[in-house]
Design a protein around this motif. Sequence first.
Motif, PDB file in Angstrom:
ATOM      1  N   ILE A 155     -15.969  29.272  81.599  1.00  0.00           N
ATOM      2  CA  ILE A 155     -14.824  30.151  81.364  1.00  0.00           C
ATOM      3  C   ILE A 155     -15.163  31.206  80.316  1.00  0.00           C
ATOM      4  N   VAL A 156     -15.799  30.767  79.225  1.00  0.00           N
ATOM      5  CA  VAL A 156     -16.165  31.725  78.176  1.00  0.00           C
ATOM      6  C   VAL A 156     -17.156  32.746  78.727  1.00  0.00           C
ATOM      7  N   ALA A 157     -18.059  32.288  79.601  1.00  0.00           N
ATOM      8  CA  ALA A 157     -19.053  33.194  80.178  1.00  0.00           C
ATOM      9  C   ALA A 157     -18.408  34.302  81.006  1.00  0.00           C
ATOM     10  N   LEU A 158     -17.216  34.072  81.511  1.00  0.00           N
ATOM     11  CA  LEU A 158     -16.517  35.100  82.288  1.00  0.00           C
ATOM     12  C   LEU A 158     -15.942  36.193  81.390  1.00  0.00           C
ATOM     13  N   ASP A 159     -16.026  35.935  80.055  1.00  0.00           N
ATOM     14  CA  ASP A 159     -15.598  36.907  79.055  1.00  0.00           C
ATOM     15  C   ASP A 159     -14.157  37.379  79.256  1.00  0.00           C
ATOM     16  N   PRO A 160     -13.201  36.451  79.337  1.00  0.00           N
ATOM     17  CA  PRO A 160     -11.807  36.884  79.515  1.00  0.00           C
ATOM     18  C   PRO A 160     -11.217  37.362  78.193  1.00  0.00           C
ATOM     19  N   GLU A 161     -10.267  38.278  78.298  1.00  0.00           N
ATOM     20  CA  GLU A 161      -9.547  38.713  77.096  1.00  0.00           C
ATOM     21  C   GLU A 161      -8.346  37.814  76.836  1.00  0.00           C
ATOM     22  N   LEU A 162      -7.947  37.092  77.882  1.00  0.00           N
ATOM     23  CA  LEU A 162      -6.822  36.168  77.740  1.00  0.00           C
ATOM     24  C   LEU A 162      -6.993  35.030  78.741  1.00  0.00           C
ATOM     25  N   VAL A 163      -6.666  33.827  78.287  1.00  0.00           N
ATOM     26  CA  VAL A 163      -6.658  32.683  79.193  1.00  0.00           C
ATOM     27  C   VAL A 163      -5.198  32.290  79.421  1.00  0.00           C
ATOM     28  N   LEU A 164      -4.817  32.204  80.695  1.00  0.00           N
ATOM     29  CA  LEU A 164      -3.446  31.800  81.024  1.00  0.00           C
ATOM     30  C   LEU A 164      -3.453  30.313  81.355  1.00  0.00           C
ATOM     31  N   ALA A 165      -2.587  29.540  80.691  1.00  0.00           N
ATOM     32  CA  ALA A 165      -2.562  28.096  80.920  1.00  0.00           C
ATOM     33  C   ALA A 165      -1.178  27.664  81.373  1.00  0.00           C
ATOM     34  N   SER A 166      -1.132  26.524  82.026  1.00  0.00           N
ATOM     35  CA  SER A 166       0.148  25.987  82.477  1.00  0.00           C
ATOM     36  C   SER A 166       0.540  24.814  81.602  1.00  0.00           C
ATOM     37  N   GLU A 167       1.772  24.844  81.140  1.00  0.00           N
ATOM     38  CA  GLU A 167       2.260  23.757  80.287  1.00  0.00           C
ATOM     39  C   GLU A 167       2.241  22.435  81.048  1.00  0.00           C
ATOM     40  N   GLN A 168       2.438  22.492  82.367  1.00  0.00           N
ATOM     41  CA  GLN A 168       2.480  21.273  83.179  1.00  0.00           C
ATOM     42  C   GLN A 168       1.116  20.590  83.278  1.00  0.00           C
ATOM     43  N   VAL A 169       0.059  21.391  83.304  1.00  0.00           N
ATOM     44  CA  VAL A 169      -1.249  20.860  83.657  1.00  0.00           C
ATOM     45  C   VAL A 169      -2.220  20.811  82.477  1.00  0.00           C
ATOM     46  N   ASN A 170      -2.203  21.861  81.656  1.00  0.00           N
ATOM     47  CA  ASN A 170      -3.281  21.997  80.677  1.00  0.00           C
ATOM     48  C   ASN A 170      -2.901  21.390  79.333  1.00  0.00           C
ATOM     49  N   SER A 171      -3.919  21.036  78.576  1.00  0.00           N
ATOM     50  CA  SER A 171      -3.633  20.361  77.307  1.00  0.00           C
ATOM     51  C   SER A 171      -3.775  21.336  76.158  1.00  0.00           C
ATOM     52  N   LEU A 172      -2.948  21.086  75.145  1.00  0.00           N
ATOM     53  CA  LEU A 172      -2.985  21.944  73.964  1.00  0.00           C
ATOM     54  C   LEU A 172      -4.321  21.868  73.254  1.00  0.00           C
ATOM     55  N   ILE A 181     -10.850  33.663  72.029  1.00  0.00           N
ATOM     56  CA  ILE A 181     -10.101  34.016  73.241  1.00  0.00           C
ATOM     57  C   ILE A 181      -8.665  33.498  73.092  1.00  0.00           C
ATOM     58  N   PRO A 182      -7.672  34.383  73.141  1.00  0.00           N
ATOM     59  CA  PRO A 182      -6.294  33.900  73.034  1.00  0.00           C
ATOM     60  C   PRO A 182      -5.851  33.162  74.307  1.00  0.00           C
ATOM     61  N   VAL A 183      -4.987  32.154  74.124  1.00  0.00           N
ATOM     62  CA  VAL A 183      -4.475  31.373  75.256  1.00  0.00           C
ATOM     63  C   VAL A 183      -2.958  31.523  75.295  1.00  0.00           C
ATOM     64  N   TYR A 184      -2.427  31.844  76.458  1.00  0.00           N
ATOM     65  CA  TYR A 184      -0.976  31.996  76.629  1.00  0.00           C
ATOM     66  C   TYR A 184      -0.497  30.912  77.579  1.00  0.00           C
ATOM     67  N   PHE A 185       0.439  30.071  77.116  1.00  0.00           N
ATOM     68  CA  PHE A 185       0.961  28.987  77.950  1.00  0.00           C
ATOM     69  C   PHE A 185       2.222  29.426  78.692  1.00  0.00           C
ATOM     70  N   VAL A 186       2.255  29.111  79.973  1.00  0.00           N
ATOM     71  CA  VAL A 186       3.442  29.388  80.782  1.00  0.00           C
ATOM     72  C   VAL A 186       4.100  28.047  81.106  1.00  0.00           C
ATOM     73  N   ALA A 187       5.427  27.967  80.920  1.00  0.00           N
ATOM     74  CA  ALA A 187       6.151  26.741  81.265  1.00  0.00           C
ATOM     75  C   ALA A 187       7.244  27.072  82.278  1.00  0.00           C
ATOM     76  N   VAL A 188       7.190  26.430  83.429  1.00  0.00           N
ATOM     77  CA  VAL A 188       8.236  26.620  84.437  1.00  0.00           C
ATOM     78  C   VAL A 188       8.922  25.278  84.646  1.00  0.00           C
ATOM     79  N   ASN A 189      10.095  25.115  84.058  1.00  0.00           N
ATOM     80  CA  ASN A 189      10.827  23.851  84.185  1.00  0.00           C
ATOM     81  C   ASN A 189      12.144  24.004  84.934  1.00  0.00           C
ATOM     82  N   THR A 190      12.506  25.245  85.236  1.00  0.00           N
ATOM     83  CA  THR A 190      13.712  25.488  86.037  1.00  0.00           C
ATOM     84  C   THR A 190      13.366  26.562  87.058  1.00  0.00           C
ATOM     85  N   LEU A 191      14.212  26.746  88.034  1.00  0.00           N
ATOM     86  CA  LEU A 191      13.977  27.789  89.023  1.00  0.00           C
ATOM     87  C   LEU A 191      14.050  29.192  88.403  1.00  0.00           C
ATOM     88  N   PRO A 192      15.051  29.466  87.538  1.00  0.00           N
ATOM     89  CA  PRO A 192      15.073  30.798  86.890  1.00  0.00           C
ATOM     90  C   PRO A 192      13.831  31.070  86.035  1.00  0.00           C
TER      91      PRO A 192
END
Lengths: 338, 294
Positions: free
Chosen positions: B90-107, B118-129
Amino acid sequence: MNRWAIGLLVLAFFSVIISVSTGDEVSFSEALSVLWHHLTFGYGNAPDPIADRIVWRLRLPRALLALIVGGGLGIIGAAMQALVRNPLAEPYILGISSGATAGASLFYLGFLPPLISKAVSMPVAAFAGGLCAILIVYSVAGGRGHLSVTRLLLAGVAVASLMGALSSFITLSSPEPDKLRSVLFWLLGSLHLATWSTLIWPSIAVLIGLISLLVLARPLDGMLTGDESAHSLGVQVESIKRILIILASLVTGSIVAASGAIGFVGLIVPHAVRSVTGVTHRRVLPASFIAGAVFLLWADLVARAILPGAQLPVGIVTALCGVPFFLILLRRSNYGFG
Amino acid sequence: MRQAYLLCLLFIGCSSSFPGERTVEDDLGRTVVLPPTIERITTLAPSVTELAFAAGAGSKIVGVSTFDDYPPGIDTLPRFDMLPTDFEAIVALDPELVLASEQVNSLKDIDIFSSSGIPVYFVAVNTLPDVTRAIRALGELFGTTEAATRRAIQLEDSLAQLSALTASLSERPRTLFLIDDVTLYAFGQGSYIHDMIDLAGGHSITQTMTTRFPVLTDEFVLDARPEVIVGSFGLQYDATKLVSHHATWDIVPAVVSGRVYGLHPDPYLRPGPRLVSGAWALARILHPDTVIDP
């Protein structure tokens, strides 16, 4: 029959009654009426079909499986401790459970084709894995016509690591990662797959184990004194060792297949029992059977009841409740082994 | 000496403030420091890949996990392992941001990324909205607000259409959603799945369970009497298998009336934009006469 044995049997009986009548879904009196209806071969009004299924087809086989698995682990634990003359021994010490786990993971995670159905193939795969592990251990320890306990233990630990690594490898390279959660639940030890038909094989295996070990109770006492003195007491040490290993793999393999690897019961129960009954196997074996059975039944009751509607793997509960109890016992009694 | 060097690095890390740098708050409430524009993203879970595409930022994704298979645009992208996380790749891909899922990925993962800068942004989808909220938030993050808004409105319209069909239905079948057919994993409290079932015109029987992914007992299901059982077992699922695994369920209303269905897993197990089509598919199962097609 001693007083404690009768006491344990009565405890086991009431534990089953409590186990099948505990839960939000069916009231206590309703559960009793279902039991009464079946035990009297249909006397009285037919019970509510839902309560009937819950009590008679789900809870009762599960309670009986807990008794069989717990009892089996208890007696095999006692036998293994005599075999290797080591208080740390338990049914899983010879790598059987790790082998069974590896076999089951191979099947469960999609590396082996389902032969008949999932419900049948997984226990078979577990049993084959356990047998495979014990054969390796046995062939290492049993060379030169003499079964060395030291080599048995070392090979057991080594094969357990090997099989554990194999399971982890299988798990992480699984083509069906969705199933990881389920296999994890089973690996931690759970009785949730109990039905009347899954009871058959473990019951037979445990019954064979119990009877054979009771027959061998006196030679087992001799084994505790060491190979040479046992030999001088007239014990056929080598053949007893082989019989014990075969019994252990038979019973443990069938237990792991039915319920996963439930830890600590086989280690703790024989020790707890010895602190009450002394070390004579004529007493230790039946007491370990009943105590293991009752312990696992109560542990499963906790596993079922702690989250309403949901369940935990019972292996977590046996460790959580069993280990502190065991440590207190060790601290309080002036317990000796052998 | 080495410690002093590390300490130095730490200070530089803390005090560096390049012009145009922005701080945002992710779905876990963490503060994330981002460069002014982001052109290279990697996504750590299929659901966030789909969300990023929905937000119009698909072309910025430079690598996805080996579990990703949607949308088709990701076919040519480099892959990395996620079990366990292949940090090097992942680091070798040289991303400017890593997007993570609260459901799957660990802190825990973020420590490794932040030590690589590399900054990491967590997305959490717990409701339909949450789906459209996440799409809009990602649109702002990546400067693709227009595309993100368009897609979000599209999805919201679709949800509103479905709601118009089902909201007034008085008959709401008691529905059980299962993740596995042998070990009865289900969705507990605080999951989007209950929103989906509700919108589809059903009543989820596991919505008050206290654990997030409870393993149900057979007796719970017997007692709860679901009228419909759906599971992420795939569309080809043979419904008789469920009863062969759980023989006592022969009197469960869903089994008696033949309302046991396997569903395509992705629109239910990946909390992303396809939850909307998942809700529609569920509605067609729950109310085949009322809900025809979007």
